[in-house]
Design an enzyme around this catalytic site. Sequence first.
Site, mmCIF file in Angstrom:
data_model
loop_
_atom_site.group_PDB
_atom_site.id
_atom_site.type_symbol
_atom_site.label_atom_id
_atom_site.label_comp_id
_atom_site.label_asym_id
_atom_site.label_seq_id
_atom_site.Cartn_x
_atom_site.Cartn_y
_atom_site.Cartn_z
ATOM 1 N N GLY A 46 3.148 -0.401 9.888
ATOM 2 C CA GLY A 46 1.931 -1.445 10.043
ATOM 3 C C GLY A 46 2.482 -2.853 9.627
ATOM 4 C CD GLU A 101 3.641 -2.890 2.346
ATOM 5 O OE1 GLU A 101 3.175 -2.804 3.296
ATOM 6 O OE2 GLU A 101 2.969 -1.777 1.911
ATOM 7 C CG ASP A 102 0.734 -2.765 6.411
ATOM 8 O OD1 ASP A 102 0.906 -3.117 5.391
ATOM 9 O OD2 ASP A 102 0.798 -2.150 7.266
ATOM 10 C CG ASP A 105 -6.584 -0.835 -0.096
ATOM 11 O OD1 ASP A 105 -7.390 -1.863 -0.455
ATOM 12 O OD2 ASP A 105 -6.938 0.353 0.393
ATOM 13 C CG ASP A 161 -3.300 2.752 11.969
ATOM 14 O OD1 ASP A 161 -2.329 1.974 10.591
ATOM 15 O OD2 ASP A 161 -2.863 3.715 11.706
ATOM 16 N NE ARG A 167 0.372 1.461 14.233
ATOM 17 C CZ ARG A 167 0.588 1.280 12.791
ATOM 18 N NH1 ARG A 167 -0.155 0.298 12.018
ATOM 19 N NH2 ARG A 167 0.081 2.658 12.629
HETATM 20 P P1 5GP Z 1 -2.154 1.073 -1.573
HETATM 21 O O1 5GP Z 1 -0.715 2.015 -0.912
HETATM 22 O O2 5GP Z 1 -1.156 -1.171 -1.475
HETATM 23 O O3 5GP Z 1 -3.460 1.393 -1.173
HETATM 24 O O4 5GP Z 1 -1.970 1.000 0.438
HETATM 25 C C1 5GP Z 1 -1.323 -0.053 1.586
HETATM 26 C C2 5GP Z 1 -1.161 0.376 2.703
HETATM 27 O O5 5GP Z 1 -2.271 1.342 3.317
HETATM 28 C C3 5GP Z 1 -0.792 -0.469 3.904
HETATM 29 O O6 5GP Z 1 0.120 -0.946 4.382
HETATM 30 C C4 5GP Z 1 -1.551 -0.168 5.448
HETATM 31 O O7 5GP Z 1 -0.848 0.932 5.868
HETATM 32 C C5 5GP Z 1 -2.786 1.102 4.927
HETATM 33 N N1 5GP Z 1 -3.593 -0.106 4.302
HETATM 34 C C6 5GP Z 1 -4.190 -0.607 2.828
HETATM 35 N N2 5GP Z 1 -5.697 -0.978 3.250
HETATM 36 C C7 5GP Z 1 -5.495 -1.277 4.884
HETATM 37 C C8 5GP Z 1 -6.267 -1.561 5.466
HETATM 38 O O8 5GP Z 1 -7.651 -2.751 5.350
HETATM 39 N N3 5GP Z 1 -7.103 -2.136 6.680
HETATM 40 C C9 5GP Z 1 -4.931 -1.152 7.534
HETATM 41 N N4 5GP Z 1 -5.637 -0.707 8.992
HETATM 42 N N5 5GP Z 1 -4.546 -0.168 6.468
HETATM 43 C C10 5GP Z 1 -5.033 -0.542 5.119
#
Ligand code: 5GP
Length: 175
Positions: A46, A101-102, A105, A161, A167
């Site tokens: 991402g 990081e992108d 979440d 994505d 993307r």
């Molecule tokens: P976390 O581990 O913080 O829950 O999530 C991180 C990863 O989940 C991000 O690097 C991304 O790849 C994916 N992710 C979380 N939220 C989103 C979102 O709203 N859209 C997309 N496309 N990916 C997300």
Amino acid sequence: MEVNKKAKIKPYIKKSEIKKRIKELAKRINKDYRHKKPIFIGILNGSFIFIADLIREIEVECEVDFLKLSSYGDSKISSGEVTLLKDLNCKVEGEDIIVVEDIVDTGLSVKFIRDLIMTKKPKSLKFVTLLYKKDIAKLDFPVDYIGFKIKNDFVIGYGLDYAQKYRNLNGIFVL
Ligand code: 5GP
């Protein structure tokens, strides 16, 4: 990329706003690291567009490497499990590391990355993320540079994505 109206994709953050914000983040990073040689670590897949744009605004000597973590697959919801698909190739011990990081979440991925990198004994470790879901992220450490704090929406584009698609959208959209 032409946006398919049937797919119910709504514009969220314009490319011009992202560009402006990246310049601001880079300005702070350039100042904070002016006597250092940081290593930027992009989290695949991402962050590839974000890190490409960010790095070109960085004026201090630096290196770039990548980590690849498991993704959400075809889901919009975190599985609650993070696994490492590609480890780092750079030396971490004694280095100033900046993870790129992108989106943060739940915060599980950055926690996983932090634990992994800390075992490699960096001199310092900071995080930069383009997007941060403020109502969801539960972290007991700070994310040092945040592009945009957003609501709990599933966003796509600019590297992000849904089931590996979108993307290439030139901005952030809500799906
Ligand atoms: P976390 O581990 O913080 O829950 O999530 C991180 C990863 O989940 C991000 O690097 C991304 O790849 C994916 N992710 C979380 N939220 C989103 C979102 O709203 N859209 C997309 N496309 N990916 C997300």
